[in-house]
Motif scaffolding. Structure first.
Motif, PDB file in Angstrom:
ATOM      1  N   GLU A 103     -57.376  -3.849  39.396  1.00 42.62           N
ATOM      2  CA  GLU A 103     -57.557  -4.808  40.486  1.00 42.62           C
ATOM      3  C   GLU A 103     -57.147  -4.182  41.824  1.00 42.62           C
ATOM      4  OE1 GLU A 103     -58.704  -8.081  42.470  1.00 42.62           O
ATOM      5  OE2 GLU A 103     -59.058  -7.642  40.356  1.00 42.62           O
ATOM      6  N   ARG A 104     -56.031  -3.453  41.833  1.00 40.10           N
ATOM      7  CA  ARG A 104     -55.605  -2.765  43.059  1.00 40.10           C
ATOM      8  C   ARG A 104     -56.655  -1.755  43.504  1.00 40.10           C
ATOM      9  NH1 ARG A 104     -50.131  -2.160  40.939  1.00 40.10           N
ATOM     10  NH2 ARG A 104     -50.993  -0.289  40.024  1.00 40.10           N
ATOM     11  N   GLU A 107     -59.548  -3.581  45.067  1.00 40.13           N
ATOM     12  CA  GLU A 107     -59.211  -4.048  46.406  1.00 40.13           C
ATOM     13  C   GLU A 107     -59.196  -2.901  47.415  1.00 40.13           C
ATOM     14  OE1 GLU A 107     -56.393  -7.759  44.951  1.00 40.13           O
ATOM     15  OE2 GLU A 107     -55.486  -6.001  45.895  1.00 40.13           O
TER      16      GLU A 107
END
Length: 132
Positions: A103-104, A107
Motif C-alpha cells: 500500500e505504501r 501511494e
C-alpha cells in the motif's frame, strides 16, 4: 501409500485418462489432466499422512513417556496446537506487513505520478508563454 493407482483414484472419484491410441493434441490434453489429478492426489495424501503423524505425536503413549523422561515440554514438539497457533499468528503478521508495504509503494507511485504530471503541465505552460 505413495502409489497413484487407478484403483485408489476411482475409489475417490478421480480417474486417469488412458492416452494410448489418441491423437497428439488429445494425448497432450489428457496427459495434462492426468498430471493435475496426480498432483491433487499427492496433496491430499500428504495432508492425510501429516495428520496421521500429528495424531501419533499427540496420542502415542510411548512418545509421551519419552518426552516426560527427557524432561521436554510437549509444547515444544512439532504438530502442537500452541506452536501451530504461534506460526499462524506470525504468518498473519507477515501478511499484514506485506500488505502495508504494498500500500505504501502504491501511494508513493501515485505521488510520483502526480508530481510528474504537475511538472509536465508547468513545462507546457512555460513553453506556451515563451511562444506568445
Amino acid at each position: 501409500w505413495r502409489d497413484c493407482s487407478p484403483k485408489w483414484l476411482r475409489r475417490n472419484g478421480l480417474e486417469l485418462h488412458d492416452v494410448s491410441g489418441m491423437s497428439r493434441d488429445m494425448r497432450r490434453q489428457c496427459q495434462k489432466e492426468n498430471v493435475k489429478t496426480r498432483q491433487r492426489y499427492e496433496v491430499h495424501e500428504r495432508l492425510r499422512i501429516s495428520s496421521l503423524v500429528d495424531l501419533a505425536w499427540r496420542l502415542d503413549p510411548r512418545l509421551l513417556e519419552y518426552h516426560r523422561a527427557a524432561g521436554r515440554r510437549w509444547a515444544q514438539e512439532p504438530g502442537d496446537s500452541e506452536s501451530r497457533a504461534r506460526a499462524q499468528a506470525e504468518r498473519r503478521r507477515a501478511g499484514r506487513e506485506e500488505a502495508r508495504r504494498r500500500e505504501r509503494e502504491r501511494e508513493e507511485e501515485a505521488l510520483r505520478a502526480k508530481i510528474r504530471d504537475e511538472v509536465r503541465r508547468q513545462l507546457r505552460e512555460e513553453l506556451r508563454q515563451e511562444t506568445r
